[in-house]
Design a protein around this motif. Structure first.
Motif, PDB file in Angstrom:
ATOM      1  N   LYS A 140       5.061  15.526 -19.706  1.00 23.40           N
ATOM      2  CA  LYS A 140       4.320  15.703 -18.393  1.00 23.40           C
ATOM      3  C   LYS A 140       4.239  17.152 -17.753  1.00 23.40           C
ATOM      4  O   LYS A 140       3.342  17.477 -17.319  1.00 23.40           O
ATOM      5  CB  LYS A 140       4.765  14.863 -17.338  1.00 23.40           C
ATOM      6  N   SER A 141       5.267  17.824 -17.947  1.00 18.29           N
ATOM      7  CA  SER A 141       5.464  19.012 -17.424  1.00 18.29           C
ATOM      8  C   SER A 141       4.708  19.913 -18.075  1.00 18.29           C
ATOM      9  O   SER A 141       3.808  21.042 -17.622  1.00 18.29           O
ATOM     10  CB  SER A 141       6.781  19.705 -17.337  1.00 18.29           C
ATOM     11  N   LEU A 142       4.481  19.779 -19.645  1.00 13.48           N
ATOM     12  CA  LEU A 142       3.613  20.550 -20.434  1.00 13.48           C
ATOM     13  C   LEU A 142       2.372  20.139 -20.046  1.00 13.48           C
ATOM     14  O   LEU A 142       1.447  21.386 -19.877  1.00 13.48           O
ATOM     15  CB  LEU A 142       3.992  20.161 -21.904  1.00 13.48           C
ATOM     16  N   ARG A 143       1.798  19.309 -19.899  1.00 14.74           N
ATOM     17  CA  ARG A 143       0.451  18.985 -19.494  1.00 14.74           C
ATOM     18  C   ARG A 143       0.066  19.725 -18.269  1.00 14.74           C
ATOM     19  O   ARG A 143      -1.111  20.308 -17.997  1.00 14.74           O
ATOM     20  CB  ARG A 143       0.017  17.329 -19.481  1.00 14.74           C
ATOM     21  N   GLN A 144       0.908  19.516 -17.075  1.00 14.17           N
ATOM     22  CA  GLN A 144       0.401  19.864 -16.028  1.00 14.17           C
ATOM     23  C   GLN A 144       0.498  21.583 -16.123  1.00 14.17           C
ATOM     24  O   GLN A 144      -0.309  22.134 -15.401  1.00 14.17           O
ATOM     25  CB  GLN A 144       1.607  19.691 -14.880  1.00 14.17           C
ATOM     26  N   ALA A 145       1.523  22.211 -16.665  1.00 18.53           N
ATOM     27  CA  ALA A 145       1.365  23.584 -17.068  1.00 18.53           C
ATOM     28  C   ALA A 145       0.079  23.889 -17.667  1.00 18.53           C
ATOM     29  O   ALA A 145      -0.391  25.039 -17.428  1.00 18.53           O
ATOM     30  CB  ALA A 145       2.763  24.170 -17.688  1.00 18.53           C
ATOM     31  N   GLN A 146      -0.311  23.191 -18.569  1.00 19.74           N
ATOM     32  CA  GLN A 146      -1.532  23.469 -19.455  1.00 19.74           C
ATOM     33  C   GLN A 146      -2.693  23.460 -18.441  1.00 19.74           C
ATOM     34  O   GLN A 146      -3.594  24.309 -18.550  1.00 19.74           O
ATOM     35  CB  GLN A 146      -1.566  22.327 -20.609  1.00 19.74           C
TER      36      GLN A 146
END
Length: 197
Positions: free
Chosen positions: A100-106
């Motif tokens: 989830k953090s990866l998607r938001q950072a993306q």
């Protein structure tokens, strides 16, 4: 007594100098504001790049953990063929915040940095996660139905290669993962350190 024309002339020069001082002050202030905006934007890009780098490395570590060939199984579960598969699958659920953090950072990176290669590499990590999860589910169904003997040898090997990784040269999925992380690092490290474009 002073000549009124001299007084008018001095007044005009004083007024002109005052206007020049104000204009120069405004130019200096505008230039400082522009420099502040550039610096603020660079710092923002750096923070987003750092956030995405950290998220990508965390996601890669989770994938490595799930695909690890080594796993401890409690003695009471050593006969349960589904347990090790379920445990691997559950690692994705219990660590859902990482992706989830990866998607938001993306998303932040797309909006502020806009590096297509980095975006594509992040999507590769999500695809790999999906491949692993799907393979675990399919393989678990075969184990559950005692249908492993019905699988052809190369199909069985393919499932195991997806679920378990050595990250060596023969681990195609692992190499894709490492290449994706390398691409993200290459695209963002300079920005994160405030020395990239």
């Amino acid at each position: 007594m002073t000549d009124p024309s001299i007084t008018d002339w001095i007044g005009a020069i004083s007024s002109a100098l005052g206007v020049i001082v104000v204009v120069v002050g405004l130019l200096v202030a505008f230039k400082q504001l522009a420099a502040w905006r550039v610096e603020k934007r660079a710092v923002r890009r750096s923070e987003i790049a750092e956030e995405l780098l950290i998220a990508a490395y965390n996601a890669s570590d989770l994938l490595k953990s799930v695909r690890s060939r080594f796993d401890s199984i409690p003695i009471e579960k050593d006969k349960d063929k589904i347990f090790p598969l379920q445990r691997r699958y559950d690692r994705f659920s219990t660590n859902a915040e990482i992706f989830k953090s990866l998607r938001q950072a993306q998303f932040r990176s797309i909006a502020i940095i806009g590096n297509e290669e980095v975006d594509s590499a992040v999507n590769t990590l999500f695809k790999i996660r999906g491949e692993i999860m799907s393979t675990i589910e399919i393989y678990a169904d075969f184990v559950r139905d005692d249908a492993l003997s019905d699988l052809e040898a190369d199909e069985l090997v393919g499932y195991r290669k997806t679920m378990f990784g050595s990250y060596g040269e023969t681990d195609e999925l692992g190499q894709r993962q490492l290449k994706a992380v390398e691409e993200i690092d290459k695209g963002l490290r300079g920005i994160a350190r405030l020395n990239g474009k």
